[in-house]
Design a protein around this motif. Structure first.
Motif, mmCIF file in Angstrom:
data_model
loop_
_atom_site.group_PDB
_atom_site.id
_atom_site.type_symbol
_atom_site.label_atom_id
_atom_site.label_comp_id
_atom_site.label_asym_id
_atom_site.label_seq_id
_atom_site.Cartn_x
_atom_site.Cartn_y
_atom_site.Cartn_z
ATOM 1 N N LYS A 80 0.820 -1.218 0.000
ATOM 2 C CA LYS A 80 0.000 0.000 0.000
ATOM 3 C C LYS A 80 0.859 1.276 0.000
ATOM 4 O O LYS A 80 0.686 2.146 -0.850
ATOM 5 C CB LYS A 80 -0.889 -0.028 1.259
ATOM 6 N N LYS A 117 4.641 5.552 -5.358
ATOM 7 C CA LYS A 117 4.790 5.472 -6.815
ATOM 8 C C LYS A 117 3.709 6.290 -7.512
ATOM 9 O O LYS A 117 3.967 6.936 -8.534
ATOM 10 C CB LYS A 117 4.659 4.021 -7.271
ATOM 11 N N ASP A 143 5.578 -8.854 -10.731
ATOM 12 C CA ASP A 143 6.909 -9.281 -11.159
ATOM 13 C C ASP A 143 7.357 -10.536 -10.428
ATOM 14 O O ASP A 143 8.227 -11.257 -10.895
ATOM 15 C CB ASP A 143 7.930 -8.159 -10.907
ATOM 16 N N THR A 168 4.037 1.677 -0.636
ATOM 17 C CA THR A 168 4.871 1.759 -1.839
ATOM 18 C C THR A 168 4.045 2.240 -3.026
ATOM 19 O O THR A 168 4.491 3.084 -3.813
ATOM 20 C CB THR A 168 5.461 0.362 -2.156
HETATM 21 P P1 GDP Z 1 2.070 -2.002 3.095
HETATM 22 O O1 GDP Z 1 2.218 -2.675 4.413
HETATM 23 O O2 GDP Z 1 0.857 -2.477 2.374
HETATM 24 O O3 GDP Z 1 2.154 -0.519 3.159
HETATM 25 O O4 GDP Z 1 3.275 -2.546 2.193
HETATM 26 P P2 GDP Z 1 4.614 -1.840 1.743
HETATM 27 O O5 GDP Z 1 4.332 -0.722 0.810
HETATM 28 O O6 GDP Z 1 5.443 -1.554 2.929
HETATM 29 O O7 GDP Z 1 5.271 -3.002 0.857
HETATM 30 C C1 GDP Z 1 5.614 -4.246 1.386
HETATM 31 C C2 GDP Z 1 6.790 -4.802 0.579
HETATM 32 O O8 GDP Z 1 6.380 -5.102 -0.765
HETATM 33 C C3 GDP Z 1 7.943 -3.833 0.454
HETATM 34 O O9 GDP Z 1 9.146 -4.540 0.590
HETATM 35 C C4 GDP Z 1 7.805 -3.291 -0.987
HETATM 36 O O10 GDP Z 1 9.020 -2.895 -1.538
HETATM 37 C C5 GDP Z 1 7.255 -4.503 -1.693
HETATM 38 N N1 GDP Z 1 6.496 -4.160 -2.924
HETATM 39 C C6 GDP Z 1 5.468 -3.295 -3.065
HETATM 40 N N2 GDP Z 1 5.018 -3.292 -4.346
HETATM 41 C C7 GDP Z 1 5.789 -4.167 -5.042
HETATM 42 C C8 GDP Z 1 5.823 -4.630 -6.424
HETATM 43 O O11 GDP Z 1 5.027 -4.236 -7.301
HETATM 44 N N3 GDP Z 1 6.773 -5.572 -6.721
HETATM 45 C C9 GDP Z 1 7.645 -6.056 -5.778
HETATM 46 N N4 GDP Z 1 8.522 -6.986 -6.174
HETATM 47 N N5 GDP Z 1 7.634 -5.658 -4.496
HETATM 48 C C10 GDP Z 1 6.723 -4.728 -4.130
#
Ligand code: GDP
Length: 293
Positions: free
Chosen positions: A105, A111, A248, A107
């Motif tokens: 979320k 972006k 990916d 990330t």
């Molecule tokens: P949140 O807890 O939902 O806010 O998740 P984060 O944004 O912290 O992301 C969790 C992990 O997933 C991090 O290590 C990100 O870098 C990774 N991540 C997020 N989007 C992608 C993606 O499209 N591809 C890959 N390979 N990793 C992703």
């Protein structure tokens, strides 16, 4: 780089192995359906795709023609997952980002902010995940990185109040796009859903058409688990679209079609990596080409 190489390798190669230069019979179609199910198209969508491929290639004798028909049918299905909607709000266009912890979320918000800035829009971020201190810090880092102001309050602040303040600030500053993070703690599901509904109510009082978008972020690698996530959030929030991350890292790229069709929700963005440029507005034709070449 499409970010879909894993899905393409698996799906495309196996379809080729099955069809290239061979005659096609009922069993071939069953095997094709299995390949689609393995790529997470979902059973119903896979069945529909196979049925339409059969109809389209009725006179086809050989596998190559069936392959072309299959690709065309998948392209049509992807087309229906796309919804070209521009930002319409004159004031801040409010995008609420929801989803369970770990799906990507924060990330995706970072972006997305970078994407809008590249398009020449001003962006503000609201740190609405007040439950996790780390979430606020992480969002602030993204704010610095993409040069977008981040509105936050202390830990355990009321999420709706943070987003309320962010909206007022965005309106006062003439910001084009306000992207709000929200909490993702699923273990106290009912509380989270109440919190999200409150955010919607509070925003609606500031601007009857806000939030203009509510997008659910899903991790493509979680497979069928994502179905219950869509169900839960859609029930509470009436989503306007999906953002599907980590494509990916999986051979299950069909999940994009499966989920979108099952819930009648457009896919807005796909995440194909961890970098700031690894978020793509969903484009059906591009996706079809990446899936099958
Ligand atoms: P949140 O807890 O939902 O806010 O998740 P984060 O944004 O912290 O992301 C969790 C992990 O997933 C991090 O290590 C990100 O870098 C990774 N991540 C997020 N989007 C992608 C993606 O499209 N591809 C890959 N390979 N990793 C992703």
């Amino acid at each position: 780089k499409s970010g879909l190489s894993k899905t393409r390798e698996q799906l495309s190669k196996q379809v080729d192995a099955l069809l290239t230069g061979s005659r096609v019979d009922a069993e071939t179609y069953e095997e094709l359906e299995d390949l689609l199910i393995m790529a997470d198209f979902g059973v119903e969508t896979a069945q529909a795709i196979i049925q339409q491929t059969r109809e389209r290639s009725k006179k086809a004798e050989d596998g190559d023609q069936v392959r072309d028909a299959l690709k065309a049918v998948i392209r049509d299905h992807l087309q229906s997952c796309q919804s070209p909607r521009e930002l319409t709000a004159p004031g801040p266009h409010v995008i609420l980002i929801v989803g369970v912890n770990g799906v990507g979320k924060t990330t995706t918000i970072g972006k997305l902010a970078a994407y809008h800035k590249q398009q020449g829009r001003s962006v503000m971020l609201a740190a609405g995940d007040t439950f996790r201190a780390a979430a606020v810090e992480q969002l602030k880092l993204w704010g610095e990185r993409v040069d977008a102001p981040v509105i936050a309050q202390g830990q355990d602040a009321d999420s709706a109040s943070v987003i309320h303040d962010a909206y007022e600030s965005a309106r006062a500053r003439g910001v084009d796009v306000l992207i709000a993070d929200t909490a993702g703690r699923l273990h106290t599901k009912s509380n989270l859903m109440e919190e999200l509904k409150k955010i919607r109510r509070v925003l609606g009082k500031l601007d009857a058409s806000a939030p203009h978008d509510v997008w659910l972020v899903l991790d493509a690698t979680t497979g069928q688990n994502a179905i219950s996530q869509v169900q839960t959030f859609h029930d509470a929030m009436t989503l306007t679209g999906l953002a599907i991350t980590k494509l990916d890292g999986t051979a299950k790229g069909g999940v994009v079609v499966g989920l979108s069709e099952r819930f009648g929700l457009p896919v807005r963005y796909v995440g194909v990596g961890e970098g700031v440029d690894d978020l793509r507005p969903f484009d059906a034709a591009e996706f079809a080409d990446a899936l099958f070449d």
